[in-house]
Design an enzyme around this catalytic site. Structure first.
Site, PDB file in Angstrom:
ATOM      1  N   ASN A 293       1.493  -9.043   6.479  1.00  0.00           N
ATOM      2  CA  ASN A 293       2.422  -8.687   5.402  1.00  0.00           C
ATOM      3  C   ASN A 293       2.499  -9.742   4.294  1.00  0.00           C
ATOM      4  O   ASN A 293       2.782  -9.397   3.147  1.00  0.00           O
ATOM      5  CB  ASN A 293       3.814  -8.466   6.020  1.00  0.00           C
ATOM      6  CG  ASN A 293       4.905  -8.445   4.984  1.00  0.00           C
ATOM      7  OD1 ASN A 293       5.120  -7.444   4.314  1.00  0.00           O
ATOM      8  ND2 ASN A 293       5.603  -9.580   4.842  1.00  0.00           N
TER       9      ASN A 293
ATOM     10  N   THR B 295      12.560  -6.030  -3.575  1.00  0.00           N
ATOM     11  CA  THR B 295      12.495  -7.324  -2.884  1.00  0.00           C
ATOM     12  C   THR B 295      12.292  -8.378  -3.975  1.00  0.00           C
ATOM     13  O   THR B 295      12.160  -8.031  -5.156  1.00  0.00           O
ATOM     14  CB  THR B 295      11.278  -7.387  -1.933  1.00  0.00           C
ATOM     15  OG1 THR B 295      10.088  -7.272  -2.752  1.00  0.00           O
ATOM     16  CG2 THR B 295      11.282  -6.273  -0.899  1.00  0.00           C
TER      17      THR B 295
ATOM     18  N   ILE C  21       9.205  -1.688  -4.323  1.00  0.00           N
ATOM     19  CA  ILE C  21      10.255  -1.900  -3.323  1.00  0.00           C
ATOM     20  C   ILE C  21      11.175  -3.022  -3.823  1.00  0.00           C
ATOM     21  O   ILE C  21      10.675  -4.061  -4.301  1.00  0.00           O
ATOM     22  CB  ILE C  21       9.629  -2.307  -1.960  1.00  0.00           C
ATOM     23  CG1 ILE C  21       8.496  -1.323  -1.564  1.00  0.00           C
ATOM     24  CG2 ILE C  21      10.687  -2.408  -0.876  1.00  0.00           C
ATOM     25  CD1 ILE C  21       8.903   0.105  -1.336  1.00  0.00           C
TER      26      ILE C  21
ATOM     27  N   LYS D  12      -5.483  -5.766  -3.224  1.00  0.00           N
ATOM     28  CA  LYS D  12      -4.933  -4.668  -2.414  1.00  0.00           C
ATOM     29  C   LYS D  12      -5.970  -3.563  -2.200  1.00  0.00           C
ATOM     30  O   LYS D  12      -5.981  -2.913  -1.152  1.00  0.00           O
ATOM     31  CB  LYS D  12      -3.665  -4.112  -3.076  1.00  0.00           C
ATOM     32  CG  LYS D  12      -2.516  -5.129  -3.104  1.00  0.00           C
ATOM     33  CD  LYS D  12      -2.153  -5.601  -1.698  1.00  0.00           C
ATOM     34  CE  LYS D  12      -0.983  -6.546  -1.667  1.00  0.00           C
ATOM     35  NZ  LYS D  12      -0.615  -6.985  -0.307  1.00  0.00           N
TER      36      LYS D  12
ATOM     37  N   ASP E   9       0.683 -21.020   6.824  1.00  0.00           N
ATOM     38  CA  ASP E   9       0.041 -20.626   5.567  1.00  0.00           C
ATOM     39  C   ASP E   9      -1.129 -19.719   5.930  1.00  0.00           C
ATOM     40  O   ASP E   9      -2.095 -20.165   6.562  1.00  0.00           O
ATOM     41  CB  ASP E   9      -0.443 -21.883   4.824  1.00  0.00           C
ATOM     42  CG  ASP E   9      -1.108 -21.550   3.498  1.00  0.00           C
ATOM     43  OD1 ASP E   9      -1.431 -20.362   3.254  1.00  0.00           O
ATOM     44  OD2 ASP E   9      -1.313 -22.490   2.704  1.00  0.00           O
ATOM     45  N   VAL E  10      -1.058 -18.451   5.534  1.00  0.00           N
ATOM     46  CA  VAL E  10      -2.073 -17.484   5.965  1.00  0.00           C
ATOM     47  C   VAL E  10      -3.459 -17.753   5.383  1.00  0.00           C
ATOM     48  O   VAL E  10      -4.435 -17.122   5.802  1.00  0.00           O
ATOM     49  CB  VAL E  10      -1.666 -16.017   5.657  1.00  0.00           C
ATOM     50  CG1 VAL E  10      -0.420 -15.621   6.419  1.00  0.00           C
ATOM     51  CG2 VAL E  10      -1.501 -15.774   4.155  1.00  0.00           C
TER      52      VAL E  10
ATOM     53  N   ASP F 253       5.825 -17.735   8.174  1.00  0.00           N
ATOM     54  CA  ASP F 253       6.008 -17.766   6.716  1.00  0.00           C
ATOM     55  C   ASP F 253       5.907 -19.217   6.259  1.00  0.00           C
ATOM     56  O   ASP F 253       5.961 -20.146   7.076  1.00  0.00           O
ATOM     57  CB  ASP F 253       7.394 -17.187   6.331  1.00  0.00           C
ATOM     58  CG  ASP F 253       7.437 -16.631   4.908  1.00  0.00           C
ATOM     59  OD1 ASP F 253       7.259 -17.416   3.964  1.00  0.00           O
ATOM     60  OD2 ASP F 253       7.638 -15.423   4.751  1.00  0.00           O
TER      61      ASP F 253
ATOM     62  N   TYR G  94      -4.073  -8.618  -8.575  1.00  0.00           N
ATOM     63  CA  TYR G  94      -3.323  -8.043  -7.439  1.00  0.00           C
ATOM     64  C   TYR G  94      -4.000  -6.767  -6.944  1.00  0.00           C
ATOM     65  O   TYR G  94      -4.197  -6.577  -5.741  1.00  0.00           O
ATOM     66  CB  TYR G  94      -1.887  -7.774  -7.889  1.00  0.00           C
ATOM     67  CG  TYR G  94      -0.961  -7.282  -6.801  1.00  0.00           C
ATOM     68  CD1 TYR G  94      -0.486  -8.139  -5.812  1.00  0.00           C
ATOM     69  CD2 TYR G  94      -0.546  -5.953  -6.766  1.00  0.00           C
ATOM     70  CE1 TYR G  94       0.383  -7.677  -4.820  1.00  0.00           C
ATOM     71  CE2 TYR G  94       0.315  -5.492  -5.791  1.00  0.00           C
ATOM     72  CZ  TYR G  94       0.770  -6.353  -4.808  1.00  0.00           C
ATOM     73  OH  TYR G  94       1.619  -5.897  -3.833  1.00  0.00           O
TER      74      TYR G  94
END
Ligand SMILES: NC(=O)c1ccc[n+]([C@@H]2O[C@H](COP(=O)([O-])OP(=O)(O)OC[C@H]3O[C@@H](n4cnc5c(N)ncnc54)[C@H](O)[C@@H]3O)[C@@H](O)[C@H]2O)c1
Length: 262
Positions: A90, A192, A190, A159, A63-64, A37, A155
């Site tokens: 994720n 979060t 969700i 996705k 960092d992805v 992360d 977004y």
């Protein structure tokens, strides 16, 4: 059921939210887990929680969006734990902005994290997994299945891309005989840090009382009448990671309280 004993898992964005619950579920199922992360303090806290429960985990800052960091993270995971069998792509970001106000910079940021990050992770994990086989799980969303309201076009783009990228990667790995399964997971809303942005916006648009007062509009988001919890998604991911889902690849597992059934 749902055991992942002896397997090595890598969970991106594992410092908090769905990623942290997933890391805990995988560790509870017997896997050794590398959590990555941008958030170091939260990542270390998740590792400590897993260790207190008797599991094995480690954290790497990552960092992805960076290909060189991906190469480094996978090499360090294999070096530390002796292989890689499960990758959970994720890490993700959310943007809520009307389409007309979305800048090209916004669009590219969402694409870089949510879509390019998944591509890079899948690409480099395949190299580490193809000797032993593995399971790659990509976090999409209900916003990757149906159009999203509330200014989520960038977004949704990311996705939706994850959904079809997953299917093509699954077919390619199957065709090449790698023994690597690739599936996507599609959560509803969700609770979060990310989900709270959608929840707050829903309350602002629809009005209503606080969440525990019985007339909260967010309870109506899902036909099941409640918000999703990170654990609801983590359980589905654990199933896809385990050999109990050994005949599933290129599939989309929807965890949305009935949101897309309407
Ligand atoms: N919460 C929801 O309602 C919901 C619904 C559908 C899908 N999802 C997806 O589930 C995944 C997890 O979401 P969450 O709700 O736990 O969100 P969250 O914001 O709580 O956690 C996301 C994590 O990703 C990390 N991250 C962000 N950018 C990164 C980067 N460039 N490199 C590495 N790490 C990075 C963040 O630091 C954070 O720890 C995301 O892909 C999200 O799009 C969430």
């Amino acid at each position: 059921m749902n055991r992942v004993d002896g397997k090595v898992a890598l969970v991106t964005g594992g410092a908090r939210g769905i990623g942290a619950e997933t890391a805990k579920a995988l560790a509870g199922g017997g896997a050794r887990v590398m959590i990555t992360d941008l958030l170091e303090t939260e990542g270390a806290a998740t590792v400590a929680e897993i260790e207190r429960a008797g599991g094995e985990a480690a954290f790497l800052k990552h960092d992805v969006t960076s290909e060189s960091e991906w190469q480094d993270v996978i090499a360090q995971t294999v070096e530390r734990f002796g292989g890689l069998h499960i990758l959970v792509n994720n890490a993700g970001v959310y943007l809520t902005k009307p389409l007309e106000e979305t800048t090209l910079e916004d669009w590219r940021w969402v694409s870089a994290v949510n879509l390019e990050g998944v591509f890079l992770g899948t690409k480099h994990a395949i190299g580490a997994m193809k000797g032993s086989g593995g399971s790659i799980i990509n976090l999409s969303s209900v916003a990757g299945l149906v159009g999203a309201t509330l200014g989520s076009s960038a977004y949704s783009m990311s996705k939706g891309g994850v959904r079809l990228f997953t299917k093509s990667a699954a077919l390619e790995c199957a065709q090449l005989g790698y023994g690597i399964r690739v599936n996507s997971v599609h959560p509803g809303v969700i609770e979060t840090d990310m989900g709270n942005v959608v929840i707050d916006k829903t309350r602002a648009v629809l009005g209503g009382a606080g969440h525990n007062q019985g007339s909260d509009p967010v309870d109506k988001i899902h036909p099941l009448g409640r918000l999703g919890q990170a654990g609801d998604v983590a359980k589905a991911i654990l199933f896809l990671a385990s050999d109990d889902s050994s005949f599933m690849t290129g599939s989309e597992v929807v965890v949305d309280g009935g949101y897309t059934a309407r």
